[in-house]
Scaffold this active site. Structure first.
Site, PDB file in Angstrom:
ATOM      1  N   HIS A 174       0.835  -1.205   0.000  1.00 50.22           N
ATOM      2  CA  HIS A 174       0.000   0.000   0.000  1.00 50.22           C
ATOM      3  C   HIS A 174       0.869   1.253   0.000  1.00 50.22           C
ATOM      4  O   HIS A 174       1.558   1.543   0.967  1.00 50.22           O
ATOM      5  CB  HIS A 174      -0.943   0.012   1.214  1.00 50.22           C
ATOM      6  CG  HIS A 174      -1.831   1.222   1.219  1.00 50.22           C
ATOM      7  ND1 HIS A 174      -3.051   1.250   0.590  1.00 50.22           N
ATOM      8  CD2 HIS A 174      -1.641   2.469   1.723  1.00 50.22           C
ATOM      9  CE1 HIS A 174      -3.588   2.444   0.725  1.00 50.22           C
ATOM     10  NE2 HIS A 174      -2.742   3.210   1.407  1.00 50.22           N
ATOM     11  N   GLY A 212      -7.608  14.013  -9.643  1.00 50.03           N
ATOM     12  CA  GLY A 212      -8.796  13.182  -9.832  1.00 50.03           C
ATOM     13  C   GLY A 212      -8.652  11.775  -9.293  1.00 50.03           C
ATOM     14  O   GLY A 212      -9.378  10.865  -9.709  1.00 50.03           O
ATOM     15  N   THR A 228      -9.426   8.836  -7.095  1.00 51.13           N
ATOM     16  CA  THR A 228     -10.575   8.461  -6.262  1.00 51.13           C
ATOM     17  C   THR A 228     -10.256   7.306  -5.324  1.00 51.13           C
ATOM     18  O   THR A 228     -10.941   7.133  -4.316  1.00 51.13           O
ATOM     19  CB  THR A 228     -11.798   8.091  -7.123  1.00 51.13           C
ATOM     20  OG1 THR A 228     -11.460   7.004  -7.969  1.00 51.13           O
ATOM     21  CG2 THR A 228     -12.248   9.276  -7.959  1.00 51.13           C
ATOM     22  N   HIS A 286      -4.801   4.268  -3.349  1.00 49.45           N
ATOM     23  CA  HIS A 286      -3.762   3.226  -3.410  1.00 49.45           C
ATOM     24  C   HIS A 286      -3.139   3.406  -4.789  1.00 49.45           C
ATOM     25  O   HIS A 286      -3.844   3.267  -5.801  1.00 49.45           O
ATOM     26  CB  HIS A 286      -4.377   1.835  -3.236  1.00 49.45           C
ATOM     27  CG  HIS A 286      -3.403   0.690  -3.240  1.00 49.45           C
ATOM     28  ND1 HIS A 286      -3.366  -0.293  -2.262  1.00 49.45           N
ATOM     29  CD2 HIS A 286      -2.440   0.359  -4.130  1.00 49.45           C
ATOM     30  CE1 HIS A 286      -2.431  -1.177  -2.541  1.00 49.45           C
ATOM     31  NE2 HIS A 286      -1.851  -0.814  -3.678  1.00 49.45           N
ATOM     32  N   HIS A 297      -1.935   3.507  -8.321  1.00 48.47           N
ATOM     33  CA  HIS A 297      -2.257   2.608  -9.434  1.00 48.47           C
ATOM     34  C   HIS A 297      -2.042   3.327 -10.748  1.00 48.47           C
ATOM     35  O   HIS A 297      -2.159   4.554 -10.832  1.00 48.47           O
ATOM     36  CB  HIS A 297      -3.698   2.085  -9.335  1.00 48.47           C
ATOM     37  CG  HIS A 297      -4.734   3.151  -9.246  1.00 48.47           C
ATOM     38  ND1 HIS A 297      -5.026   3.805  -8.075  1.00 48.47           N
ATOM     39  CD2 HIS A 297      -5.542   3.709 -10.184  1.00 48.47           C
ATOM     40  CE1 HIS A 297      -5.971   4.695  -8.286  1.00 48.47           C
ATOM     41  NE2 HIS A 297      -6.293   4.679  -9.579  1.00 48.47           N
ATOM     42  N   HIS A 325      -3.302   3.371 -14.720  1.00 50.08           N
ATOM     43  CA  HIS A 325      -4.312   2.959 -15.692  1.00 50.08           C
ATOM     44  C   HIS A 325      -3.594   2.608 -16.990  1.00 50.08           C
ATOM     45  O   HIS A 325      -2.881   3.463 -17.555  1.00 50.08           O
ATOM     46  CB  HIS A 325      -5.292   4.102 -15.980  1.00 50.08           C
ATOM     47  CG  HIS A 325      -6.090   4.568 -14.795  1.00 50.08           C
ATOM     48  ND1 HIS A 325      -7.423   4.254 -14.637  1.00 50.08           N
ATOM     49  CD2 HIS A 325      -5.752   5.328 -13.720  1.00 50.08           C
ATOM     50  CE1 HIS A 325      -7.873   4.820 -13.512  1.00 50.08           C
ATOM     51  NE2 HIS A 325      -6.877   5.476 -12.946  1.00 50.08           N
TER      52      HIS A 325
HETATM   53  P1  AMP Z   1      -8.614   6.841  -9.965  1.00 54.08           P
HETATM   54  O1  AMP Z   1      -9.797   7.725 -10.238  1.00 54.08           O
HETATM   55  O2  AMP Z   1      -7.391   7.162 -10.764  1.00 54.08           O
HETATM   56  O3  AMP Z   1      -8.339   6.749  -8.474  1.00 54.08           O
HETATM   57  O4  AMP Z   1      -9.021   5.404 -10.471  1.00 54.08           O
HETATM   58  C1  AMP Z   1      -9.806   4.523  -9.736  1.00 54.08           C
HETATM   59  C2  AMP Z   1     -10.373   3.541 -10.711  1.00 54.08           C
HETATM   60  O5  AMP Z   1     -10.809   2.412  -9.993  1.00 54.08           O
HETATM   61  C3  AMP Z   1     -11.565   4.053 -11.510  1.00 54.08           C
HETATM   62  O6  AMP Z   1     -11.258   4.018 -12.908  1.00 54.08           O
HETATM   63  C4  AMP Z   1     -12.694   3.082 -11.134  1.00 54.08           C
HETATM   64  O7  AMP Z   1     -13.531   2.777 -12.228  1.00 54.08           O
HETATM   65  C5  AMP Z   1     -11.918   1.875 -10.654  1.00 54.08           C
HETATM   66  N1  AMP Z   1     -12.605   1.024  -9.694  1.00 54.08           N
HETATM   67  C6  AMP Z   1     -13.245   1.409  -8.563  1.00 54.08           C
HETATM   68  N2  AMP Z   1     -13.720   0.346  -7.904  1.00 54.08           N
HETATM   69  C7  AMP Z   1     -13.375  -0.764  -8.637  1.00 54.08           C
HETATM   70  C8  AMP Z   1     -13.567  -2.164  -8.482  1.00 54.08           C
HETATM   71  N3  AMP Z   1     -14.224  -2.681  -7.428  1.00 54.08           N
HETATM   72  N4  AMP Z   1     -13.078  -2.990  -9.446  1.00 54.08           N
HETATM   73  C9  AMP Z   1     -12.424  -2.485 -10.514  1.00 54.08           C
HETATM   74  N5  AMP Z   1     -12.184  -1.169 -10.702  1.00 54.08           N
HETATM   75  C10 AMP Z   1     -12.657  -0.315  -9.780  1.00 54.08           C
HETATM   76 ZN    ZN Z   2      -4.167  -0.159  -0.363  1.00 58.49          ZN
END
Ligand code: AMP
Ligand code: ZN
Length: 113
Positions: A46, A92, A94, A97, A99, A101
């Site tokens: 994390h 942006g 959300t 953790h 990650h 894309h």
């Molecule tokens: P970010 O807005 O960069 O933090 O990206 C978070 C991403 O997580 C968004 O594109 C969401 O669609 C995706 N997301 C949220 N919950 C889940 C989930 N349970 N499984 C797969 N993707 C998710």
């Molecule tokens: Zn985490």
């Protein structure tokens, strides 16, 4: 108690469509895809966001990008792809953790912001 959604996904407590896993990295399909291929690639450890990357954990970012190259090949993204990281409120982000894309499978729009 760790209340992080992506830590729960990595632990298997919340289901995901896994596309890749190794000792350091977990990757799964985004639930709300923005492109034909939309995979989230994250370190298992994390780290909340990109501005918490430092010399103690930056090797994990390299591991994520090693995984991205493998996943892109496995997904057939021969013509290229985009990697995006959202950091913090203005970025942006959300889910807090770190990650990346991985987006591809079509010609992506040129604009970045
Ligand atoms: P970010 O807005 O960069 O933090 O990206 C978070 C991403 O997580 C968004 O594109 C969401 O669609 C995706 N997301 C949220 N919950 C889940 C989930 N349970 N499984 C797969 N993707 C998710
Ligand atoms: Zn985490």
């Amino acid at each position: 108690m760790n209340d992080c959604l992506f830590c729960k996904i990595i632990a298997g407590e919340i289901p995901s469509t896994k596309v890749y896993e190794d000792e350091y990295v977990y990757a799964f399909r985004d639930i709300n895809p923005q492109a034909p291929v939309h995979v989230l690639v994250l370190p298992k450890e994390h780290i909340c966001c990109a501005d918490k990357i430092d010399e103690s954990n930056s090797a994990l970012v390299g591991k994520c990008f090693e995984a991205i190259a493998k996943i892109a090949a496995a997904e057939g993204l021969k013509n290229g792809y985009r990697v995006v990281n959202n950091c913090g409120e203005d970025g942006g982000q959300t889910v807090r953790h770190l990650h990346f894309h991985l987006l591809g499978g079509k010609k992506l729009p040129e604009g970045m912001a």
